[in-house]
Design a protein around this motif. Structure first.
Motif, PDB file in Angstrom:
ATOM      1  N   SER A   1       0.825  -1.203   0.000  1.00 25.68           N
ATOM      2  CA  SER A   1       0.000   0.000   0.000  1.00 25.68           C
ATOM      3  C   SER A   1       0.864   1.260   0.000  1.00 25.68           C
ATOM      4  CB  SER A   1      -0.990  -0.009   1.156  1.00 25.68           C
ATOM      5  OG  SER A   1      -0.357  -0.419   2.309  1.00 25.68           O
ATOM      6  N   THR A   2       2.044   1.217   0.663  1.00 25.46           N
ATOM      7  CA  THR A   2       2.944   2.371   0.569  1.00 25.46           C
ATOM      8  C   THR A   2       3.291   2.620  -0.895  1.00 25.46           C
ATOM      9  OG1 THR A   2       3.911   1.882   2.715  1.00 25.46           O
ATOM     10  CG2 THR A   2       5.167   3.317   1.267  1.00 25.46           C
ATOM     11  N   GLU A   3       3.624   1.532  -1.595  1.00 24.40           N
ATOM     12  CA  GLU A   3       3.989   1.673  -3.003  1.00 24.40           C
ATOM     13  C   GLU A   3       2.839   2.298  -3.804  1.00 24.40           C
ATOM     14  OE1 GLU A   3       4.398  -1.956  -5.151  1.00 24.40           O
ATOM     15  OE2 GLU A   3       5.068  -0.938  -6.953  1.00 24.40           O
ATOM     16  N   GLU A   4       1.631   1.767  -3.599  1.00 29.36           N
ATOM     17  CA  GLU A   4       0.511   2.248  -4.403  1.00 29.36           C
ATOM     18  C   GLU A   4       0.174   3.704  -4.103  1.00 29.36           C
ATOM     19  OE1 GLU A   4      -2.894  -0.189  -4.501  1.00 29.36           O
ATOM     20  OE2 GLU A   4      -1.849  -1.826  -5.504  1.00 29.36           O
ATOM     21  N   PHE A   5       0.172   4.064  -2.822  1.00 29.64           N
ATOM     22  CA  PHE A   5      -0.188   5.444  -2.490  1.00 29.64           C
ATOM     23  C   PHE A   5       0.885   6.418  -2.955  1.00 29.64           C
ATOM     24  CE2 PHE A   5      -3.147   3.421   0.508  1.00 29.64           C
ATOM     25  CZ  PHE A   5      -4.288   4.071   0.102  1.00 29.64           C
ATOM     26  N   LEU A   6       2.160   6.026  -2.888  1.00 29.45           N
ATOM     27  CA  LEU A   6       3.225   6.910  -3.383  1.00 29.45           C
ATOM     28  C   LEU A   6       3.085   7.092  -4.889  1.00 29.45           C
ATOM     29  CD1 LEU A   6       6.410   5.783  -1.433  1.00 29.45           C
ATOM     30  CD2 LEU A   6       4.981   7.777  -1.053  1.00 29.45           C
ATOM     31  N   LYS A   7       2.763   6.002  -5.586  1.00 27.10           N
ATOM     32  CA  LYS A   7       2.657   6.099  -7.036  1.00 27.10           C
ATOM     33  C   LYS A   7       1.469   6.946  -7.462  1.00 27.10           C
ATOM     34  CE  LYS A   7       5.041   2.137  -8.945  1.00 27.10           C
ATOM     35  NZ  LYS A   7       4.891   0.727  -9.326  1.00 27.10           N
ATOM     36  N   SER A   8       0.459   7.039  -6.598  1.00 23.24           N
ATOM     37  CA  SER A   8      -0.720   7.803  -7.005  1.00 23.24           C
ATOM     38  C   SER A   8      -0.577   9.297  -6.699  1.00 23.24           C
ATOM     39  CB  SER A   8      -1.969   7.229  -6.333  1.00 23.24           C
ATOM     40  OG  SER A   8      -1.891   7.449  -4.947  1.00 23.24           O
ATOM     41  N   VAL A   9       0.569   9.693  -6.126  1.00 23.32           N
ATOM     42  CA  VAL A   9       0.802  11.137  -5.939  1.00 23.32           C
ATOM     43  C   VAL A   9       1.007  11.771  -7.316  1.00 23.32           C
ATOM     44  CG1 VAL A   9       2.431  12.833  -5.043  1.00 23.32           C
ATOM     45  CG2 VAL A   9       1.791  10.869  -3.647  1.00 23.32           C
ATOM     46  N   PRO A  10       0.301  12.872  -7.602  1.00 26.58           N
ATOM     47  CA  PRO A  10       0.380  13.469  -8.948  1.00 26.58           C
ATOM     48  C   PRO A  10       1.813  13.813  -9.349  1.00 26.58           C
ATOM     49  CG  PRO A  10      -1.313  14.537  -7.633  1.00 26.58           C
ATOM     50  CD  PRO A  10      -0.605  13.599  -6.732  1.00 26.58           C
ATOM     51  N   ARG A  11       2.112  13.597 -10.618  1.00 30.25           N
ATOM     52  CA  ARG A  11       3.434  13.880 -11.172  1.00 30.25           C
ATOM     53  C   ARG A  11       3.863  15.320 -10.951  1.00 30.25           C
ATOM     54  NH1 ARG A  11       6.631  11.046 -14.722  1.00 30.25           N
ATOM     55  NH2 ARG A  11       7.746  12.727 -15.747  1.00 30.25           N
ATOM     56  N   MET A  12       2.875  16.219 -11.041  1.00 27.05           N
ATOM     57  CA  MET A  12       3.209  17.647 -10.981  1.00 27.05           C
ATOM     58  C   MET A  12       3.893  18.025  -9.661  1.00 27.05           C
ATOM     59  SD  MET A  12      -0.246  19.004 -12.669  1.00 27.05           S
ATOM     60  CE  MET A  12      -0.138  20.667 -12.014  1.00 27.05           C
ATOM     61  N   LEU A  13       3.448  17.412  -8.552  1.00 26.30           N
ATOM     62  CA  LEU A  13       4.068  17.709  -7.254  1.00 26.30           C
ATOM     63  C   LEU A  13       5.547  17.359  -7.294  1.00 26.30           C
ATOM     64  CD1 LEU A  13       1.522  16.489  -4.561  1.00 26.30           C
ATOM     65  CD2 LEU A  13       2.237  18.822  -5.065  1.00 26.30           C
ATOM     66  N   ARG A  14       5.816  16.179  -7.851  1.00 26.17           N
ATOM     67  CA  ARG A  14       7.175  15.686  -7.970  1.00 26.17           C
ATOM     68  C   ARG A  14       8.018  16.651  -8.802  1.00 26.17           C
ATOM     69  NH1 ARG A  14       7.592   9.937  -7.454  1.00 26.17           N
ATOM     70  NH2 ARG A  14       5.337  10.052  -7.431  1.00 26.17           N
ATOM     71  N   GLU A  15       7.483  17.016  -9.978  1.00 27.56           N
ATOM     72  CA  GLU A  15       8.232  17.880 -10.891  1.00 27.56           C
ATOM     73  C   GLU A  15       8.433  19.263 -10.290  1.00 27.56           C
ATOM     74  OE1 GLU A  15       5.858  17.496 -14.348  1.00 27.56           O
ATOM     75  OE2 GLU A  15       6.834  15.638 -14.983  1.00 27.56           O
ATOM     76  N   GLY A  16       7.408  19.744  -9.575  1.00 29.72           N
ATOM     77  CA  GLY A  16       7.518  21.050  -8.931  1.00 29.72           C
ATOM     78  C   GLY A  16       8.682  21.093  -7.963  1.00 29.72           C
ATOM     79  N   ALA A  17       8.779  20.060  -7.124  1.00 25.85           N
ATOM     80  CA  ALA A  17       9.851  20.018  -6.134  1.00 25.85           C
ATOM     81  C   ALA A  17      11.210  19.906  -6.807  1.00 25.85           C
ATOM     82  CB  ALA A  17       9.634  18.831  -5.194  1.00 25.85           C
ATOM     83  N   MET A  18      11.287  19.059  -7.827  1.00 22.53           N
ATOM     84  CA  MET A  18      12.544  18.902  -8.564  1.00 22.53           C
ATOM     85  C   MET A  18      12.957  20.217  -9.209  1.00 22.53           C
ATOM     86  SD  MET A  18      13.701  15.741  -8.568  1.00 22.53           S
ATOM     87  CE  MET A  18      13.385  14.011  -8.746  1.00 22.53           C
ATOM     88  N   ALA A  19      11.962  20.926  -9.765  1.00 27.94           N
ATOM     89  CA  ALA A  19      12.254  22.181 -10.459  1.00 27.94           C
ATOM     90  C   ALA A  19      12.794  23.227  -9.492  1.00 27.94           C
ATOM     91  CB  ALA A  19      10.996  22.699 -11.156  1.00 27.94           C
TER      92      ALA A  19
ATOM     93  N   THR B   1      12.790  15.463  -2.171  1.00 24.38           N
ATOM     94  CA  THR B   1      11.454  15.496  -2.764  1.00 24.38           C
ATOM     95  C   THR B   1      10.573  14.430  -2.129  1.00 24.38           C
ATOM     96  OG1 THR B   1      12.522  16.093  -4.827  1.00 24.38           O
ATOM     97  CG2 THR B   1      10.210  15.451  -4.952  1.00 24.38           C
ATOM     98  N   ILE B   2      11.152  13.249  -1.989  1.00 25.83           N
ATOM     99  CA  ILE B   2      10.369  12.147  -1.406  1.00 25.83           C
ATOM    100  C   ILE B   2       9.993  12.462   0.035  1.00 25.83           C
ATOM    101  CG2 ILE B   2      10.460   9.727  -0.711  1.00 25.83           C
ATOM    102  CD1 ILE B   2      12.389   9.302  -3.092  1.00 25.83           C
ATOM    103  N   ALA B   3      10.989  12.907   0.823  1.00 28.71           N
ATOM    104  CA  ALA B   3      10.761  13.083   2.254  1.00 28.71           C
ATOM    105  C   ALA B   3       9.853  14.272   2.557  1.00 28.71           C
ATOM    106  CB  ALA B   3      12.102  13.237   2.969  1.00 28.71           C
ATOM    107  N   THR B   4       9.939  15.327   1.784  1.00 25.20           N
ATOM    108  CA  THR B   4       9.196  16.543   2.151  1.00 25.20           C
ATOM    109  C   THR B   4       7.953  16.769   1.308  1.00 25.20           C
ATOM    110  OG1 THR B   4      10.563  17.878   0.691  1.00 25.20           O
ATOM    111  CG2 THR B   4      11.263  17.718   2.984  1.00 25.20           C
ATOM    112  N   VAL B   5       7.845  16.121   0.143  1.00 23.65           N
ATOM    113  CA  VAL B   5       6.682  16.375  -0.714  1.00 23.65           C
ATOM    114  C   VAL B   5       5.834  15.118  -0.928  1.00 23.65           C
ATOM    115  CG1 VAL B   5       5.915  17.137  -2.987  1.00 23.65           C
ATOM    116  CG2 VAL B   5       7.846  18.265  -1.885  1.00 23.65           C
ATOM    117  N   ILE B   6       6.481  14.067  -1.390  1.00 20.26           N
ATOM    118  CA  ILE B   6       5.690  12.919  -1.838  1.00 20.26           C
ATOM    119  C   ILE B   6       5.106  12.133  -0.668  1.00 20.26           C
ATOM    120  CG2 ILE B   6       5.763  10.793  -3.190  1.00 20.26           C
ATOM    121  CD1 ILE B   6       7.914  12.069  -4.853  1.00 20.26           C
ATOM    122  N   VAL B   7       5.954  11.795   0.319  1.00 20.42           N
ATOM    123  CA  VAL B   7       5.444  11.025   1.460  1.00 20.42           C
ATOM    124  C   VAL B   7       4.358  11.803   2.212  1.00 20.42           C
ATOM    125  CG1 VAL B   7       6.056  10.044   3.699  1.00 20.42           C
ATOM    126  CG2 VAL B   7       7.433   9.512   1.691  1.00 20.42           C
ATOM    127  N   PRO B   8       4.560  13.117   2.503  1.00 21.52           N
ATOM    128  CA  PRO B   8       3.465  13.843   3.168  1.00 21.52           C
ATOM    129  C   PRO B   8       2.174  13.837   2.351  1.00 21.52           C
ATOM    130  CG  PRO B   8       5.478  15.086   3.349  1.00 21.52           C
ATOM    131  CD  PRO B   8       5.776  13.933   2.431  1.00 21.52           C
TER     132      PRO B   8
END
Lengths: 284, 328
Positions: free
Chosen positions: A156-174, A182-189
């Motif tokens: 379930s950790t895997e599935e919920f992490l994967k369902s986080v929208p791409r844009m959040l990820r890209e925003g943090a990377m940008a 990115t994982i610790a402060t954006v995706i996991v929360p």
């Protein structure tokens, strides 16, 4: 005008559909039947002594299961400390870092582990933890239960992490954050509530497990000090008391059943309604 | 945790791919390695489980070989161990459970997926999920104090009087036995059949139903002759899943099956199951051969559920994928 044949077909249709309704009704009724019986039988036999007193010797009426309540708490705590980190961090690996090959091996292992009958998990914990130390212990019980928490938490950790929208990820990377930041402060929360729901459900599931504890934590009629002694737990107590020939023990088994079922159902309801409110179902 | 300098460093313009050292300094490589260790430990634990079961059941494999499965003498005093009564008990109780649970479960799933309005369906499914969460020892408790008396006073006379000449309904009843265990198991696995079958039925594309209705079939005909056949493999998957649960279920069965290692044709006779004998005798097993025979039984249980779960997963995935392909 309806022909006889059509009338017959309509009758069959309505009849069979009504029967499916009866099936659904009966199935759900079982839940209320179980609840009703436990509240009725457990409610009349539960009292303050049940929570505060130790079991009395055989033949003496009264006493309680304070040691089993504490024991269950200890073992569940230790099981979570063992199972949740492995499942959670492993899930992060699957969702964020892994290549295809390794991921499918891990997933396969987790699915396999998820399907193993709990009594077989007990055998494994016995030969791995009980035999080398030569005695039953809270450790061994917690190892068995923690093992059962791993696959649920992981997938379930895997599935919920994967369902986080791409844009959040890209925003943090940008913004220049490194991947782990990115994982610790954006995706996991962002996936936090879903993961918590899954962990709670896993906890509720192992809280009622009896079979893997029979020859790992074993049982104890007294307070167990520390973590390396045989430890009483609520589910095992229910089992021993229910199959015993003593009337007073049956009464206490009902009381313990009510406490255990109440605990499991409350965790389930809280996790499924409050915590997971508004969470999109992860893609399967 | 990380210092602010790492964040500043990463904030600069990125030219090409970063070197391994740079990644290490940003923590990415460390995070990857740490999570890898935990993920790998899942594989390790699972592998250790299989290995332990195999290694620790070597003695009965050498001594009895395949006879282990074909002999029905279980005598710790003579050090003779045959698994047949337990395999028989596990199969009979699971068969009884499926005979009851499959029609009920599929019926309920059809109602939830096809007939009930979404809100009603979701509410009922919520209760079904709660039912699946009830611990097995609670089912055992209710089995001992509710189902066993009902069995003795109501179901046994009702079946023994008119059908007593049939071997399966012959003989006396003690309340505990194959039939009682089967009924309790049925109640336990129904939620699994309902949940999975409902999912599978819901994945059947809408136009399949509409086409059947447009051709003049009744609601039931479209459901039974079009929707259910479409979802057939997935429903089979849910049944395999339920079977795997029933085979491995320990506590509830141990409490109501009677714990007698005998093969009897009558469903009212007391028996024993693989999981139950492990639960009852494991802590008192003296001697290596005795203990390892029990572990060998655990290995049998593991292999059975492993195969069934694998099959179930394949069938369910195939069906839901078919649904999304046809549905486009």
């Amino acid at each position: 005008m309806m022909s006889g044949r059509l009338r017959w077909r309509k009758f069959v249709s309505n009849f069979m559909l009504a029967m499916t309704g009866v099936c659904a009704f009966v199935s759900v009724l079982v839940l209320f039947f179980i609840l009703g019986y436990l509240v009725f039988n457990g409610g009349t036999s539960i009292n303050w002594d049940f929570f505060t007193k130790l079991p009395k010797p055989v033949g003496e009426a009264g006493g309680g299961m304070s040691n089993a309540i504490v024991g269950s708490g200890k073992i569940l705590l230790l099981a979570s400390l063992f199972g949740v980190p492995i499942g959670f961090l492993g899930g992060i690996y699957l969702a964020e870092f892994s290549g295809k090959g390794m991921a499918s091996v891990v997933r396969y292992a987790a699915d396999l582990l998820n399907g193993v009958p709990s009594i077989v998990i007990g055998i494994f914990a016995y030969s791995l933890v009980v035999l080398p130390f030569k005695h039953f212990s809270a450790y061994a019980g917690a190892f068995a239960l923690g093992m059962m928490m791993i696959p649920i938490t992981l997938r379930s950790t895997e599935e919920f992490l994967k369902s986080v929208p791409r844009m959040l990820r890209e925003g943090a990377m940008a913004l220049g954050a490194s991947k782990w930041k990115t994982i610790a402060t954006v995706i996991v929360p962002a996936a936090y509530r879903g993961i918590m729901t899954a962990i709670l459900l896993a906890l509720a599931r192992v809280a009622g497990e009896t079979a893997p504890l029979l020859f790992t934590a074993f049982g104890n009629r007294f307070e167990s000090h520390g973590w390396s002694q045989p430890t009483a737990t609520l589910p095992v107590m229910i089992y021993t008391y229910a199959v015993s020939p003593y009337e007073d023990w049956h009464r206490q088994a009902w009381a313990a059943g009510l406490v255990l079922l109440g605990l499991v159902l409350i965790i389930n309801i809280l996790a499924r309604t409050i915590l997971s409110r508004g969470i999109a179902v992860p893609r399967s | 945790m990380g210092t602010s300098t790492t964040a500043l460093k990463g904030a600069g313009p990125v030219t090409g791919s970063r070197s391994f050292i740079a990644k290490l300094r940003d923590g990415d490589e460390i995070a990857r390695l740490i999570t890898l260790v935990f993920a790998a430990s899942v594989v390790l634990i699972t592998a250790a489980l299989v290995l332990e079961l195999w290694v620790n059941s070597a003695l009965p494999r050498q001594k009895f070989g395949l006879h282990f499965f074909a002999t029905s003498v279980w005598d710790p005093i003579m050090d003779q161990y045959g698994a047949l009564p337990f395999i028989y008990g596990t199969m009979v109780t699971s068969a009884v459970a499926l005979l009851i649970a499959v029609p009920l479960g599929i019926g309920a799933a059809i109602f939830l997926a096809e007939l009930a309005p979404p809100r009603v369906s979701d509410t009922l499914q919520f209760f079904i999920d709660l039912l699946a969460a009830v611990p097995s020892v609670i089912y055992g408790l209710l089995g001992v104090f509710i189902v066993v008396p009902i069995m003795r006073t109501m179901i046994y006379p009702a079946l023994n009087k008119p059908f007593g000449y049939l071997p399966i309904f012959k003989g006396p009843s003690y309340g505990v036995g194959f039939m009682t265990a089967g009924i309790v198991l049925a109640i336990m696995v129904i939620p699994y059949i309902i949940s999975v079958s409902r999912e599978v039925l819901l994945s059947v594309p809408r136009d399949q139903r509409e086409a059947a209705l447009a051709l003049g079939s009744t609601r039931w005909e479209s459901t039974w002759k079009v929707v259910v056949p479409f979802a057939k493999t997935g429903i089979m998957g849910s049944i395999f899943l339920a079977l795997a649960r029933a085979l491995g279920e320990t506590m509830a069965v141990t409490m109501v099956i009677g714990n007698t290692p005998k093969i009897a044709a009558s469903l009212f006779a007391p028996g024993y199951s693989i999981a139950a004998v492990i639960a009852n005798e494991f802590t008192e097993a003296t001697g290596d051969l005795y203990l390892q025979s029990l572990i060998a039984l655990g290995l049998v249980l593991f292999l059975l559920t492993f195969v069934l779960n694998g099959l179930a997963r394949i069938l369910i995935v195939v069906t839901t994928q078919k649904g999304s392909e046809v549905g486009g």
